[in-house]
Structure formats: C-alpha cells, structure tokens
Design a protein around this motif. Structure first.
Motif, PDB file in Angstrom:
ATOM      1  N   ILE A  14      49.887  88.972  55.134  1.00 15.74           N
ATOM      2  CA  ILE A  14      50.259  87.989  54.119  1.00 15.74           C
ATOM      3  C   ILE A  14      49.212  87.986  53.007  1.00 15.74           C
ATOM      4  CG2 ILE A  14      50.546  85.528  53.661  1.00 15.74           C
ATOM      5  CD1 ILE A  14      51.678  85.179  56.397  1.00 15.74           C
TER       6      ILE A  14
ATOM      7  N   LEU B 281      58.259  90.908  55.536  1.00 14.86           N
ATOM      8  CA  LEU B 281      57.158  90.424  54.718  1.00 14.86           C
ATOM      9  C   LEU B 281      57.100  91.141  53.373  1.00 14.86           C
ATOM     10  CD1 LEU B 281      55.294  88.229  55.443  1.00 14.86           C
ATOM     11  CD2 LEU B 281      53.613  89.890  56.156  1.00 14.86           C
TER      12      LEU B 281
ATOM     13  N   SER C 273      52.942  80.603  54.335  1.00 14.57           N
ATOM     14  CA  SER C 273      53.050  80.695  55.794  1.00 14.57           C
ATOM     15  C   SER C 273      53.911  79.578  56.358  1.00 14.57           C
ATOM     16  CB  SER C 273      51.675  80.630  56.440  1.00 14.57           C
ATOM     17  OG  SER C 273      50.824  81.531  55.825  1.00 14.57           O
TER      18      SER C 273
ATOM     19  N   THR D 219      57.393  88.708  50.275  1.00 17.47           N
ATOM     20  CA  THR D 219      56.222  88.498  49.415  1.00 17.47           C
ATOM     21  C   THR D 219      56.506  88.976  47.997  1.00 17.47           C
ATOM     22  OG1 THR D 219      55.308  90.552  50.261  1.00 17.47           O
ATOM     23  CG2 THR D 219      54.359  88.517  51.106  1.00 17.47           C
TER      24      THR D 219
ATOM     25  N   LYS E 214      57.400  80.453  55.692  1.00 15.57           N
ATOM     26  CA  LYS E 214      57.910  81.593  56.447  1.00 15.57           C
ATOM     27  C   LYS E 214      58.093  81.271  57.931  1.00 15.57           C
ATOM     28  CE  LYS E 214      57.580  86.541  57.046  1.00 15.57           C
ATOM     29  NZ  LYS E 214      58.899  86.631  57.633  1.00 15.57           N
TER      30      LYS E 214
END
Lengths: 448, 282, 350
Positions: free
Chosen positions: C287, C170, C220, C174, C223
């Motif tokens: 997230i 992540l 999301s 990100t 992912k």
C-alpha cells in the motif's frame, strides 16, 4: 569456537539445500569453482564448436530495438550460437537481476548492467567475472572507451565492458519556441540563461499551460547539474553544491515553469509522455531518448503535430565551465560467474561492445560506447534525426562524468540520497534540511 | 394508541437515518469503482474533466478494452493467473482440510506442538523470511517457474487454522458413530466431514482466490520472464510504461477485477455462514 | 512372553487402576487432576506397547494415520515456510550478502539499528499507521456489520458492495485512488478548490509530507473494513435474539442494548479482529509503495515503513543479516502486541 560452529552449521545446511537443488534442476549442472579460472587459450569461439546457447538478461524487449538487432546480427555471424534473451523488465531490473544471481543457481551466461550501484552489488557478490585475462588475451583496447572503463574499475579489475554510452542533452520543442517568438536554446548556455529562457516560453493560463522545462522524478535530473564542474561527485559526502540547483528547480515549480514533483510522483508520469504531449518546451534527458523519439514518431505512437518538430542542444553549464560538459550513463555487459560457457559468453560480450556491435547500435539510433565517426554519422543521418546543425553539434561532448562512479557503498549511498531527493522535492524538507540529512546519512554509511 | 403512533414515527426516523448512512457508505465504497468504469471508456484528456463531470462520455472509447490486449500480452497474463489461482486454491482446499481434520478429530503424538508451529507462523510476516525462502526455492530449480508461486501459496497456515476451527464445531459423536460402524478415518473424512464443510470451504476459496489473484510481491520476486508474469505484474508494468494512458490503465484494471468478483458473487451465499461456522469470529 | 514381563505388566496395570479410581472419586485440585490424567495416558500406552510386543502398537498405527492426513500440507508448509523462518532467525546474527562467505556478527546488527535514521523513521511510521488503522477499521467494520445485520432492503447488495474494496486488486485500486486524490487534477482537490475555496497553494498534498500517513490509514480502512465486517457479521449472528427481547422488556434503548448486550457478546470476535488487524497492519508494504512511492519507487522518511526497509536492505543493498535484524524487530513487536492482547482477553473473560 561456538560462533564458528554455528556459522559453519548454517552454511552447511544452506549448501545442502543448494546442492540437492542443483542436482534436481534439470540440465543445469555447473561447477562454480571451475568457472573462476577462465581458460583463456580457447577464447576465440571455435567455428567447429558444438552448439551453444547463451542466456542473456535484458529489459523492455518490445520497446527497445537494439536487443533483437544485436542478437540477430551475432547469430548470423556465429552459426553455432543461439542467443536466448530473458526480459526482466526495466522497473526493478537490477534488483531482480541481483536476486537472480545470488548464490550459485543462475542459468544466465551474459547479463546487461544497467547502472553502477547495481554493478557494485554484483561485483561484491562475486556474481560476475573479472574480464582482465580475457581483455589481455584478446588485446581489447580499452582506450576506445574514452576513459569510462576507469570509473568502473574495481581494485584494478574490470567486470563489465560498456556497449552503450549515453550522455545527457537538452531536448526542446521548436514549435513552442516559434509560437512564443523566442529564440531556440543554444549549445552554449549558462544556467541563468537557461532559467530565463524556460521562464520566457512558459504560459500559466489554466487549461493551456506550457511548461518551459520538465524535470523527471529521478534525482539525476536535478542534482547532477551540480557535478558538471568536475569538482564534485555524489560520493563526496558533502552536498552543498546541490543547493543552487534545487532552489532553481523549486522556484521554477512555484512559478509554474515546470510540473510539480508531487504531481509527477502521484501519476507516475513518464518523461516521454510529458515531452510528447506537446506542452513541454525543454527536457533534460539522456541521449537514449533520441532513438525513442525517432521510432515513436515514425510509427505514429507520438503525435507529430505535438512534438514532431524537436531538436537537441548541449547541457547548460555553470558560469566558467566549458560547454559540452555532461553526465554519462554506461550500459555494459558482464559474464556471470556461474556460466559453464564463459568463453562463448565473453566472445559475445566482446562482439557487442566492439566495433561490430557499435554499428548495430548506431543503426538503431543509439550511442555505442565506442563512439567512432562512422557511428556518429550513422546516427545524425538517421531518418527522423533533427535536421539543424545545432542538434548535430550537440552530440560532441567535452567532459563526461558518470552519473555515479564506482565505490564500495555506492548502492546504499544511492538509496539514501534518492530518498532525501524525494523529501526535498515534495516539500517535506527544506533544501538545507534535506542536504544536511543526506550528508548525515552518507557519513553514517561510510563509517559503518 | 397514541404511544404506538409515536413509536412508529420514531421507528420511521430511525429507518430514514439508517438508510441515509447506508447510502453514504455505499457511495464511498462504490465511487472508486464507478470512477474506474467511467475512466475506462474515456479519452485521456476527458478523464480529469470536472466541469462538467460526465459519467459516460459522448463517444465512449470502447476501443480501450480491445487495445489493452495488444498493448501488453494480456492474454498470457490472464492464462498464467487463472492457472495459478485455480491450482493454488484446489491444493489449499484439499491439503488444509485434510490436515485440519487430523488436528481437530484425531489424537496423536506431537499434535499440539505441530499445531503451534502453524499458529506461530500466522504472526510472521512473509517479508521476514522471503529472502532465505527465495534462495531455497531457487536451489530447487523453481526460480522463474509458476510452480514456485504454487509452493509459496498452497500450504498456508491460515487455511489449516480456519478449517480446524470449523471441524471442531462438528460434534464428535458423528465421527465416533461412524468409527463404530467400521468406517476408516479416510472414509469419515470424505463421506461425513467433507460434505458438511461446504460453507467453510467456500470461505477459504474466497480468501485464497482473492489472495493469489491479487498477489504482487511474490510473483515480482519469482516470475521474471514476461511469458510467466501475472495480471498484477503486467498491470504494474503497463502503468510504469504508459503512465498517462489513463483510459487503458482503467480498462486493464476493470478486466483484472472481473474474475474475482464472479467468484465472490457465486460463493457469497455461503460466506457469512462460513465465517460464522469456522469460529473466525473468535 | 516371559513371566517377568507379565509381572511387570500386571504391576503397571494395578498402578493404572489405582489412578483411575482416584480420578473417578474426584480430585479437588485441577492441576493434580490433570497430572493424573496424563499419567494414565502414559501408562496405558506403555502397557499396550508391552502387550502387543514387537507388533505395531495401536497407538503407533493411529499416529501413522494421523500423520498421513497432515503430511500433504505439513511437508509443503515445513519446507517452504518453517525452514526459511529458521534461516531468517539465524541470519539476524550474521552478515551475508547471499553469495559470499557468512560472517558471524553477534548482536552487532541489532546495535546498528539504534543509530539508523531510516530504521527509526520506518519504525515510527509503522507504529503511527497501526495506531491509526487498527481502531478505525475496527469501529468502521463493527458499525457496518451492525447496520447490515438489521432487516434492511437490499441488504445483500450492500454487503456485496462493501466487500468490493477487499476483493479488488491493490494495483488497480491504488491507481484509482491516486487519480481521485491527485493533488492538482483530482476531483477531491477540485471540490476543495471550487466549492470550499481552498486556495491553490493550500490544496492538500495527499501523498507526501504530513498527510501521507493519513492517506495510507484512510485507504486501508476503506479497503479492509468489508473483510472485518463479515467477521463481525458472523459474530452478531451468534448472539441469541432472546437477549435483545429481554433488553427491550427492561426498556433498554438502542445504545444501552449495544453497550450491555452486543459489545460484551462480541468480545471474542473483537479480540480476533484486533489481533488479525494488528498483524496485518504491521505487515504494511505494498500500500505504501503503491500510493506514496516516488520516481524510483522510493519512500521518503515521512512514508517509509518497516517492511519496505526490510525489502530495501535485502534486495537492493544485499545486507541480508541487517535486513533480518529489522525483520526480527518487526516480529518481536507483533508478538508482544499479540501476547498483550491475549493477556487482556484472558483477564477480562475470567
């Protein structure tokens, strides 16, 4: 009756796990109750004393010069003591520390206190000891700390001794002003003058932007212009006095005078990266950045052709307020409740916060909490400190207000206004809406 | 005749559309990774250059990949993460397949009650109980120890649930026959069940490996000293300190991806089969 | 063995035989049958216990073996998960800062929720996020699975590629997204500006204000669709090819085949996917913090989510009881949604 039974049962269950845990953790036997009464008669570390290791919580060991310097110097003069530093990182330092000190299982003896909300949390959790008895026994003169200890006194007791006292100044890049043919900022500027100056040096041509000002994403960088008149505090619960400063910064943002908050937030741009990039004319920041500038220019981390020609001046001020009023941030040391060597820990705290520690701090370019003339002249004569008179003059402070003074709910209030600062700056709320929301949230916290 | 021709033309357009969709999806999936690779060998000022955008700069800065090891103690982070991930994955595989065998193939008192306890916690977000868990762990002396993360990750309900579903798909006759031959339960587990569960174990390995390798909040709370930190924490620490060194951040990110991708590539052969046989599909 | 005992055993035995005979002859009522079966089991146990006397019964031995299988996992699970969960439940009714004495609060923590603006914002945002993410991810992963279940060239490569986002960490992923969607420098906004002539001050601010939840949802979906795609793929492979052949013979087109074969056959897979998705969506935390966190990592009222607030209340304000109360709300919603889904699943499958 039943209620009481339940809570007793729960704490008993919790305690059992705690106790069994304590027994199993190696070499960590400590009695929390015994620690509550400091044995003042043995405060001075006896020279013949057996070896003591003090575990000390700090942050960013690699990039901050003074931790190691302080530890080395103390160990050199106190042969029996070993200082064991644990770097908890700066990002979530106070959160990590408070977690660490919850309950009674910590191994830390001395902890560094980074900010007041975190300090309040630790005091309320009884994680750190009141130092009053020690202070009295050793005759520590609190007046040397020029009044800041009063702002962190809780119900008549002091739980930390400050060793670093930073205040906010205005950093500027002389090359940018030279190139624009504009006079340097001065030690006596009103906010109108400051705003006009920032606009004068701004260049908005795409690809060659020069930003007249830069505001880091912390709320302190914008909101706290408002407390410099000494009439307001962030604990007030009424925040109308923020409005002018939010409007000033948001207008600057709109006209390209400073970088956009949303951009800064997205890239997480560090203020040091912004200033050392050479396209920022003025940056309001704490005096700790002086040491960072000196070190990083010396070791080549920052490009001296971009930001090597810098200076500092006093904070701008509102009309009718004395120049040199500024914000202070203290960094202190505290002794944990859980330590089994409170006297040795106190001796270390006293030393670091005292004159010996102050000297070490000044030599590494930092502002000790005890600001002696000697310390001041050590800093201003450091290799790399700006040579002009104005920069030296900038270090004299007339009024110092703590960014956040102590209050019972300070941590929650802080979180609430932090959040709405983000809302205002990113345009989710207008200035008025944001301020109203802050006031409402703080009122709810106070009435809880 | 004419009909088949039109049918094949129909098929052709269908295939063209299919491939077009596939390529679009592949691009969406891959772009962030391509960007990551490309940015990792660029200088900071080249990263956002769009006009023209170049994939590989004229002078690729391979030095980013060397520099990241000295800027932060990357080697320590890698060592910690590798150690944690391997231990957690092994423990998870062993203990959950062991327990799952009992839940699937043996009858005993409180079986349903115990299994329900596992199921109920799957729906319980970790954040709900992380505070009491932390206090308890610390009282065991596990604070700032790698062992804490092992205890945290190694006994997940999900692993047991998944393996149980898989074992239930294996016919009972197999173990019954072995029992008649005089095998003990332990022998049945190790000689019959384990060799059969390769796909399920591979799937569980991927899930556990990915989760442990990429975990952020757990290590954030438990691992404080720099010499205990994991790659994710290290990367985050680096980002907050050197926010504008995009090239370095991306190089670090690429490095952090390599091990997981290798593991995935090695095991993916069994992956779909594993998911299918564990009844995860429902 | 005393005679009295033998008589007792014989009596139980005869009861047992009677029951067995009854079951063998067949019982109409299913409930009745179940009852009988469980009685048989119980009787059998008692008898074997009495017969073997003081020696360990066979049942007992079998239990011990079973527990030895479960123990390594269960002990760890009980200590590190179950016990803390019990504490978390209790905490919701208490006031505790992790150090000082515990106070009993009753329902006060829950009452406070009603007037807490941050809680309400977090609640609202979490719901919006879930309502957006769950169906979108489900549709995307199902579509992807159907496409990748066809015989296409390079299928393995496409499958691997679509699993990449799930595998990537992540923190790394990100930071790339934040570069791509950077409000003034990122390529996405660059394209909007240069190609679509969107004026500078109208460029979307992807990570604040009204768009932030949309960004979180899109991220999301991107992912996690690969992960759920695999589950659907496994489900698709369980559908027998004969069904499709029969469909083709009946002249069904692609859509009809999907509507009348694939979709009903995948019902239990969809159920599993939706339940897992819902649970995971309500847990959203990192997230949000990593994509939308501000200068001090704080989330504003337009991006805050429940778990963030739980974390904030626990680890920043040390109001553990209140934090647990919020956690219980979260748990209650997850439980409710799961139960509703179970009920729906059961209703449609009957």
């Amino acid at each position: 009756m039943r209620k009481k039974f339940l809570s007793v049962l729960l704490s008993a269950a919790m305690m059992t796990t705690l106790v069994t845990g304590c027994a199993s953790s190696s070499g960590n036997e400590q009695s929390t109750t015994a620690g509550k009464t400091p044995q003042t008669e043995t405060t001075t570390a006896a020279p013949t004393a057996e070896k003591v290791t003090l575990k000390w919580a700090i942050w960013d060991k690699e990039s901050t010069a003074y931790w190691q310097a302080l530890a080395d110097e103390y160990e050199a003069t106190h042969q029996n003591v070993t200082i064991d530093m644990v770097d908890l990182g700066s990002t979530d330092y106070m959160t990590v520390l408070a977690t660490e000190l919850s309950g009674s299982g910590t191994e830390f003896d001395v902890v560094t206190i980074k900010d007041v909300p975190g300090y309040a949390t630790l005091v309320q959790k009884n994680a750190i000891r009141p130092l009053d008895d020690y202070i009295k026994a050793d005759g520590v003169d609190l007046t040397k700390y020029s009044g800041v200890t009063d702002q962190v006194t809780v119900n008549g007791s002091l739980y930390e001794l400050p060793f670093r006292n930073d205040f906010w100044v205005l950093f500027y890049n002389k090359d940018i002003f030279d190139a624009a043919g504009v006079d340097y900022p001065t030690n006596d500027m009103t906010f109108e003058e400051y705003d006009a100056l920032a606009r004068k040096v701004t260049k908005t041509d795409f690809g060659n932007q020069v930003y007249g000002a830069h505001y880091h994403t912390w709320r302190s960088a914008v909101q706290l212009f408002g407390v410099l008149d000494g009439k307001h505090s962030i604990l007030d619960g009424e925040y109308g006095f923020f409005a002018d400063y939010y409007n000033m910064v948001l207008n600057q943002e709109k006209d390209g005078v400073c970088r956009k908050y949303t951009d800064l937030k997205t890239e997480g741009l560090h203020y040091s990266a912004a200033f050392s990039g050479g396209d920022v004319a003025m940056l309001n920041m704490g005096s700790w950045f002086i040491a960072t500038m000196i070190t990083n220019l010396a070791n080549g981390e920052y490009d001296s052709s971009l930001c090597g020609n810098w200076g500092i001046v006093k904070y701008p001020h509102a009309e009718g307020v004395e120049a040199g009023s500024t914000l202070g941030t203290i960094t202190g040391l505290a002794v944990t409740t859980a330590t089994d060597t409170p006297d040795a820990a106190w001796d270390f705290v006293k030393w670091v916060s005292g004159e010996e520690g102050a000297k070490v701090m000044a030599e590494t370019g930092n502002f000790p909490a005890i600001m002696t003339d000697e310390a001041m002249s050590i800093i201003t004569s450091l290799d790399g400190f700006p040579k002009d008179e104005a920069s030296k003059e900038a270090l004299t402070v007339s009024n110092l207000y703590l960014e956040v003074p102590y209050a019972e709910n300070v941590s929650e209030i802080n979180s609430a206004i932090d959040s709405y600062h983000g809302s205002i700056m990113s345009g989710e709320m207008t200035v008025e809406e944001g301020i109203a929301a802050m006031e409402e949230a703080v009122k709810a916290i106070k009435n809880k | 005749m004419a009909k088949t021709k039109s049918k094949s033309r129909h098929d052709l357009t269908k295939r063209v559309i299919l491939y077009a969709i596939l390529i679009i999806i592949a691009v969406i999936m891959a772009i962030p990774f391509i960007w990551m690779l490309s940015a990792s060998i660029k200088a900071d000022r080249e990263v956002f250059q769009m006009d023209p955008f170049v994939l590989i700069p004229k002078n690729p800065k391979w030095s980013n990949y060397a520099k990241i090891w000295t800027k932060i103690p990357m080697l320590t982070f890698v060592k910690n993460t590798v150690f944690l991930t391997i231990v957690v994955t092994l423990l998870q595989l062993f203990t959950s397949s062991f327990a799952a065998y009992a839940f699937a193939k043996l009858r005993f008192k409180f079986r349903n009650g115990l299994f329900l306890a596992y199921i109920a916690t799957i729906a319980m977000p970790w954040q709900v109980y992380m505070v009491p868990q932390f206090l308890m762990m610390r009282s065991f002396g596990l604070n700032d120890k790698l062992l804490a993360i092992i205890c945290l990750q190694a006994f997940s309900a999900f692993g047991v649930f998944m393996m149980k579903q898989f074992y239930e798909g294996i016919p009972d006759e197999l173990s019954e026959a072995a029992r008649i031959d005089g095998m003990t339960e332990y022998q049945i587990y190790s000689h019959i069940m384990l060799p059969l569960s390769k796909p399920a174990l591979s799937t569980l390995t991927i899930f556990t490996f990915v989760n442990t390798w990429n975990d952020y909040l757990g290590p954030l709370i438990y691992l404080k000293s720099v010499d205990k930190k994991t790659i994710q924490l290290g990367l985050k620490m680096f980002i907050s300190q050197y926010s504008s060194d995009y090239g370095l951040i991306m190089a670090g990110s690429v490095l952090s991806l390599i091990p997981v991708i290798i593991v995935f590539m090695c095991l993916q052969k069994y992956f779909v089969e594993g998911v299918a046989s564990t009844g995860l599909k429902g | 063995m005393s005679e009295k005992k033998i008589a007792e055993i014989n009596m139980l035995q005869s009861q047992l035989d009677e029951l067995i005979a009854k079951v063998c002859s067949g019982i109409e009522d299913k409930k009745e049958e179940k009852k009988c079966l469980s009685r048989i089991e119980k009787l059998r146990r008692t008898i074997s216990k009495m017969r073997s006397g003081s020696k360990l019964s066979r049942d007992f031995k079998r239990d011990i073996i079973s527990y030895s299988f479960i123990a390594p996992n269960f002990i760890g699970f009980a200590v590190f998960t179950l016990i803390p969960i019990v504490f978390a439940f209790a905490l919701a009714f208490l006031k505790w800062d992790g150090s000082n004495a515990i106070e009993f609060m009753g329902l006060k923590n829950f009452k406070r929720l009603g007037s807490d603006v941050f809680f309400k914002a977090a609640f609202k945002n979490t719901i919006i996020y879930c309502v957006g993410t769950v169906p979108l991810t489900m549709i995307a992963s199902l579509a992807l699975a159907i496409i990748l279940n066809q015989k296409v060239r390079g299928r393995a490569i496409f499958r691997t590629l679509s699993f990449f986002p799930y595998v990537g960490s992540l923190v790394a992923v990100t930071s790339v997204w934040k570069m791509l969607f950077h409000p003034s420098k990122g390529p996405i906004n660059s394209i909007l500006y240069h190609v679509f002539n969107v004026p500078l001050d109208k460029l979307p601010q992807w990570f604040s204000g009204g768009l932030v939840l949309l960004s979180l949802i899109l991220f999301s979906v991107w992912k996690y669709m690969g992960y759920y795609m695999v589950i659907y793929l496994a489900g698709l492979q369980g559908i027998s090819g004969e069904l499709y052949e029969a469909g083709s013979l009946d002249g069904a087109n692609t859509w009809q085949k999907f509507r009348y074969i694939t979709w009903p056959q995948l019902r239990s897979t969809t159920f599993f996917v939706v339940v897992m998705l819902t649970i995971n969506c309500f847990k959203v935390y990192d997230i949000a913090v990593m994509l939308a966190g501000g200068g001090s990592g704080e989330l504003t009222t337009s991006s805050t989510v429940l778990v963030y607030y739980i974390y904030q209340k626990a680890f920043v304000d040390w109001d553990l009881g209140y934090s647990s109360a919020v956690a219980m709300v979260l748990f209650a919603i997850v439980l409710l949604v799961t139960i509703v889904q179970f009920a729906y699943q059961k209703k449609t499958s009957d």
